[in-house]
Design a protein around this motif. Structure first.
Motif, PDB file in Angstrom:
ATOM      1  N   ALA A 119      53.282 -55.223  56.510  1.00  0.00           N
ATOM      2  CA  ALA A 119      51.960 -55.702  56.125  1.00  0.00           C
ATOM      3  C   ALA A 119      51.696 -55.668  54.635  1.00  0.00           C
ATOM      4  N   GLY A 120      52.570 -55.048  53.904  1.00  0.00           N
ATOM      5  CA  GLY A 120      52.263 -55.011  52.462  1.00  0.00           C
ATOM      6  C   GLY A 120      51.297 -53.886  52.155  1.00  0.00           C
ATOM      7  N   LYS A 121      51.157 -53.575  50.869  1.00  0.00           N
ATOM      8  CA  LYS A 121      50.341 -52.406  50.540  1.00  0.00           C
ATOM      9  C   LYS A 121      48.856 -52.737  50.704  1.00  0.00           C
ATOM     10  N   PRO A 122      48.069 -51.728  50.957  1.00  0.00           N
ATOM     11  CA  PRO A 122      46.626 -51.958  51.066  1.00  0.00           C
ATOM     12  C   PRO A 122      46.040 -52.303  49.696  1.00  0.00           C
ATOM     13  N   HIS A 123      44.920 -52.936  49.706  1.00  0.00           N
ATOM     14  CA  HIS A 123      44.315 -53.369  48.455  1.00  0.00           C
ATOM     15  C   HIS A 123      43.038 -52.594  48.192  1.00  0.00           C
ATOM     16  N   ARG A 124      42.650 -52.567  46.946  1.00  0.00           N
ATOM     17  CA  ARG A 124      41.469 -51.810  46.543  1.00  0.00           C
ATOM     18  C   ARG A 124      40.370 -52.746  46.087  1.00  0.00           C
ATOM     19  N   LEU A 125      39.197 -52.500  46.575  1.00  0.00           N
ATOM     20  CA  LEU A 125      38.041 -53.305  46.190  1.00  0.00           C
ATOM     21  C   LEU A 125      37.020 -52.383  45.547  1.00  0.00           C
ATOM     22  N   ARG A 126      36.536 -52.747  44.379  1.00  0.00           N
ATOM     23  CA  ARG A 126      35.511 -51.942  43.705  1.00  0.00           C
ATOM     24  C   ARG A 126      34.414 -52.858  43.202  1.00  0.00           C
ATOM     25  N   VAL A 127      33.192 -52.386  43.348  1.00  0.00           N
ATOM     26  CA  VAL A 127      32.079 -53.135  42.748  1.00  0.00           C
ATOM     27  C   VAL A 127      31.882 -52.602  41.339  1.00  0.00           C
ATOM     28  N   VAL A 128      31.842 -53.492  40.369  1.00  0.00           N
ATOM     29  CA  VAL A 128      31.726 -53.054  38.985  1.00  0.00           C
ATOM     30  C   VAL A 128      30.324 -53.320  38.427  1.00  0.00           C
ATOM     31  N   ARG A 129      29.753 -54.444  38.861  1.00  0.00           N
ATOM     32  CA  ARG A 129      28.390 -54.734  38.378  1.00  0.00           C
ATOM     33  C   ARG A 129      27.654 -55.555  39.417  1.00  0.00           C
ATOM     34  N   VAL A 130      26.358 -55.240  39.530  1.00  0.00           N
ATOM     35  CA  VAL A 130      25.472 -56.068  40.338  1.00  0.00           C
ATOM     36  C   VAL A 130      24.339 -56.521  39.431  1.00  0.00           C
TER      37      VAL A 130
END
Lengths: 220, 711
Positions: free
Chosen positions: B41-52
């Motif tokens: 499946a490949g490596k997991p990915h990271r999601l981050r919110v930087v600005r709203v």
């Protein structure tokens, strides 16, 4: 079953001859193939036409669609379609085909080799690069081939059916490209919905219905 | 979960064993249908919110005033809080973030009208993306940009963001112009664009599925969520991005994972990264398609007189209705006996008719079947003869060139055929052509073989076999035809008899209107019962049209599910341990044991008593839900196959009811988590600003002055 796989090499070969002869274009002066009288451009087109020759019900479907769209004479198309789906005879000439990634497909290498070795057909690849595997292959009917076609017509009445099928297909497919033929076949949901590797099922009942509707709509 | 288990060989062996089929047969079908063991499946990915960042115009005190909001959440634990004020706009911020991530707008209708531009900056692994759009009443126009130069975790978009000068301008026009200038100066690139909510959902959905690595999983389809999913284990099997991204939010406490109990089990599978889950879904889909084809084939060869299950149910329903009606009516006692007698006679006639009807349907089906087979045999015979004719035609010609290399066949080479060498390939070659193709043995002198005598030939073995088969089938068809005709006659006679019995019955009944209704009801009831009796007997005897593929697919589905469950069992034990540990850290000291099952139900033992997630207080539920999300995240990352991108949004509903100390303890525990590797980004939206301020640092917490709105 004998008929899955298109019959023998010889049977496939005569269908190819009839298809190139009836559906192919007359050869223009710009072609570089000696002794050629007709040309059918693209293997895709050959595969798709073979499908129509072998499946009278799908061929009838196309004829009726053309009649509805006004591109074919209605009387003629309805008459031919009726023959294809109402009579018993066409069922005897069905040679099922398997559906692959790009629709109905069957290797025709042996038949093409036979025709080539006898000097009936010449095959040319139209490509800039020799290594391009997706180059279009054009099939040229040579003099000898045209003579063979004439002999077949004169000497073997049993194979006339395939010649007539090629004529019917030519009535609407002669000016279409291989890709256009393929798209048309895909428009049929049963064809499109056939799983990969499965035999394409018949659609006779549906075409009978369509025929009935078209007849009813005929102005008296 | 060893590598060996995932190999093709092990998979096909297991399927073959389970279905009690030969391995080659199983392998052919599995490869044909494309049912392969799950790919890496490949490596997991990271999601981050930087600005709203969002802005718009809202009515205030009879006027229309601009408003705006901006927040740069930290990469670990961050909170957006108000003090002692609900409806201060924090839910809207939560919804705007979700709007940008999901592609679907859940903002309240009044706020939706006011918001005119949105910018959300995200880090997905090392890529900085900006979801940028203008909005008119919730309909977005914009797209997703990639910023070429942005430090990880810090906003890259120029501050402040451009805003519309007045509410009469094109919504978000200034922001979109700013975007275009970034593109022109090559500081940014449009990754995708959308116009309208449908387009945004599709486009953002595709982007997220691709960037977060879902496309490579089996069992995933990019389907608009409006489309009904296939039933499998009673749980939706296809997940679209908006549905799946609900797993990022901890809002509703109804279910311990995600927002709804119905999708929880499927989300769990994805959290845990059980790879065989996707294969099980694919197998189910392929099986469903094969079964549909099989029943379509079955239906085609049956007459409509053969009842299907729905017909049976409909008949039973009708029977109940009629019985009900009857019991409400009276019957005249004088004619009761006679009526009864004739009624029974009519029922017998009705049964006979139903039986004859079934027999005829079966005969018709058999006739169609044998007709088809006969025709196929005829066609095969015809093919054989055409084969011979065409083969002979070609044999009679001489080759002119090699089919492989274009070399011409010279006269000398042709001459060599007399000496027994093929003019094309030089192999030993005899001009003796098989008898079937010419009609006689020939020692021909190079010229065409002599004329055909195909028709006069004694037939060879294949032809004999085909003829015999064809003749047998013709005989069978004749027999079936006869049987069908007879069955038709019997049925016609039974129908006449039924009519006669019905007439007699009706004559016996009196003219009273009640009795007339009783009469018609009883008649119909008799017929319905006769059909029921007959159909229930018949359906059990229906002939099966076997499709070997279906057996393989059934076995494949079972095997994939069993592997998926085995994977999950191991993982769930680990996860349950983690939930227990985390739950205690969050202040649930009374927790003794926790067990999460495959259906996403959480069994809990606390204070010596066995209970479950459903029965806990909201404060306890909130903590356990967060603990579960973190536990799943951790286990998913530790095994390397979980798909959760490490972002958790908490719209803290239950926190309102938590004791202050408990809240504090949970926050401290979350902060400790933040220091770990693979820590998630946890964003909290809460009204308990004061309590949060005691634990969280100023950088982590964004608050307006007391009693004021966020925007």
């Amino acid at each position: 079953m004998r008929r899955l796989g298109g019959g023998s090499t010889a049977q496939t070969a005569i269908r190819i001859l009839f298809i190139v002869d009836r559906v192919g274009d007359a050869v223009s002066g710009a072609e570089e193939v000696d002794g050629a009288v007709r040309v059918l451009r693209s293997e895709t087109k050959l595969q798709k036409l073979d499908f129509w020759v072998r499946y009278p019900d799908y061929l009838a479907f196309e004829l009726l669609a053309e009649a509805e769209a006004g591109r074919l004479d209605r009387d003629w198309a309805i008459g031919e379609a009726a023959l294809l789906v109402e009579a018993e005879v066409p069922e005897l000439h069905v040679y099922p085909m398997v559906r692959y990634l790009r629709g109905a497909y069957e290797r025709k290498d042996n038949a093409l080799a036979l025709l080539k070795s006898l000097g009936h057909l010449a095959i040319r690849r139209r490509t800039a690069s020799v290594l391009d595997p997706r180059a279009r292959r054009d099939f040229y009917l040579l003099e000898k081939g045209a003579q063979a076609v004439a002999s077949l017509r004169a000497e073997i009445p049993a194979v006339r059916w395939y010649d007539e099928q090629a004529v019917r297909a030519a009535s609407f497919a002669a000016h279409l490209s291989g890709g256009q033929c393929k798209d048309r076949q895909y428009r049929n949901e049963v064809y499109e919905g056939t799983p990969l590797g499965a035999v394409i099922p018949p659609i006779r009942p549906r075409v009978l219905e369509q025929l009935g509707l078209l007849r009813a709509a005929m102005p008296v | 979960m060893s590598g060996d288990v995932d190999s093709w060989a092990s998979w096909t062996d297991a399927v073959a064993r389970r279905g009690r089929l030969p391995v080659q047969e199983a392998e052919v079908v599995l490869r044909e249908v494309g049912l392969h063991p799950p790919p890496a499946a490949g490596k997991p990915h990271r999601l981050r919110v930087v600005r709203v960042d969002f802005a718009g115009f809202m009515p205030r005190g009879g006027d229309i005033r601009p408003f705006s909001f901006g927040w740069d959440p930290p990469g670990t634990v961050g909170a957006l809080a108000t003090i002692e004020r609900n409806e201060a706009g924090k839910s809207s911020v939560f919804e705007v973030v979700r709007w940008a991530l999901r592609g679907r707008c859940g903002v309240q209708p009044d706020v939706r009208q006011w918001i005119r531009q949105v910018l959300v900056e995200l880090d997905i692994d090392d890529e900085r993306l900006c979801v940028v759009f203008g909005a008119r009443d919730g309909e977005p126009t914009g797209g997703v940009l990639r910023l070429s130069a942005a430090d990880s975790g810090l906003p890259g978009w120029p501050t402040p963001t451009a805003r519309d000068a007045s509410h009469e301008e094109r919504p978000g026009g200034a922001l979109l112009d700013q975007a275009e200038s970034l593109v022109e100066s090559e500081a940014a690139l449009w990754v995708c664009r959308f116009t309208g909510s449908v387009s945004m959902e599709a486009v953002v959905g595709d982007l997220m599925l691709d960037r977060l690595g879902f496309n490579r999983l089996s069992g995933w389809q990019k389907m608009p969520s409006g489309r009904a999913a296939q039933q499998n284990d009673g749980v939706s099997t296809t997940l679209s991005w908006p549905l799946w991204s609900a797993a990022l939010g901890v809002g509703s406490l109804k279910s311990v994972i995600g927002q709804e109990v119905t999708t929880a089990a499927r989300l769990l599978q994805v959290y845990l990264g059980a790879p065989w889950a996707g294969t099980a879904v694919d197998a189910g889909g392929a099986l469903g398609a094969a079964q549909q084809r099989r029943s379509a084939a079955r239906r085609r060869s049956e007459q409509d007189a053969t009842a299907s299950a729905e017909r049976l149910d409909a008949l039973r329903e009708e029977e109940q209705k009629l019985l009900g009606r009857l019991s409400g009516l009276e019957r005249s006692s004088q004619t009761a006996e006679e009526v009864d007698r004739r009624l029974r006679a009519m029922q017998a006639a009705a049964r006979a008719f139903a039986a004859a009807d079934t027999v005829m349907a079966e005969a018709a089906r058999r006739l169609e079947d044998s007709s088809r087979r006969f025709q196929s045999a005829e066609a095969d015979l015809l093919a054989l003869s055409e084969d011979r004719l065409t083969r002979r035609f070609f044999h009679s010609l001489t080759p002119t060139c090699c089919p492989r290399c274009d070399a011409r066949v010279t006269a000398e080479r042709l001459q060599r055929e007399q000496e027994g060498r093929c003019s094309l390939c030089d192999e030993a070659f005899s001009l003796t052509i098989p008898a079937q193709d010419t009609g006689e043995e020939s020692d021909a002198t190079g010229a065409a073989a002599s004329a055909d005598l195909v028709d006069d030939l004694p037939p060879d073995e294949e032809e004999t076999a085909l003829r015999t088969e064809r003749d047998n089938l013709r005989a069978r068809r004749e027999a079936d035809n006869g049987a069908h005709d007879r069955a038709k006659e019997v049925r016609a006679a039974a129908q006449v008899a039924l009519e006669a019995a019905r007439v007699a019955f009706e004559e016996a009944a009196s003219r009273d209107s009640h009795t007339a209704e009783v009469r018609t009801t009883e008649t119909r009831l008799a017929v319905v019962r006769a059909f029921l009796q007959d159909k229930t007997a018949e359906t059990s005897g229906a002939t099966r049209i076997e499709d070997p593929k279906v057996r393989v697919l059934e076995a494949a589905e079972k095997e994939a599910k069993s592997r998926r469950d085995a994977d999950q069992r191991d993982l769930l034990v680990q996860v349950s341990k983690q939930i227990l540990e985390l739950g205690r850290h969050f202040g649930l000291e009374q927790l003794e044991e926790v067990r999460l099952d495959g259906a996403a139900r959480l069994a809990v033992t606390k204070g010596g008593a066995a209970t479950s997630y459903m029965y806990l207080t909201p404060g306890e539920q909130l903590r356990l839900k967060i603990a579960t999300a973190v536990a799943l995240l951790r286990v998913g990352r530790a095994t390397g196959i979980g798909r959760h991108p490490g972002l958790i949004l908490i719209d803290s509903v239950g926190a309102e009811e938590m004791a202050e100390e408990d809240l504090a303890q949970m926050l401290r525990a979350l902060q400790t988590l933040a220091g770990e590797r693979h820590a998630p980004q946890i964003l909290i939206f809460s009204a308990r600003g004061r309590d949060l301020a005691r634990i969280l640092t100023a950088e982590s917490l964004q608050m307006p002055p007391p009693g004021e709105r966020l925007w």
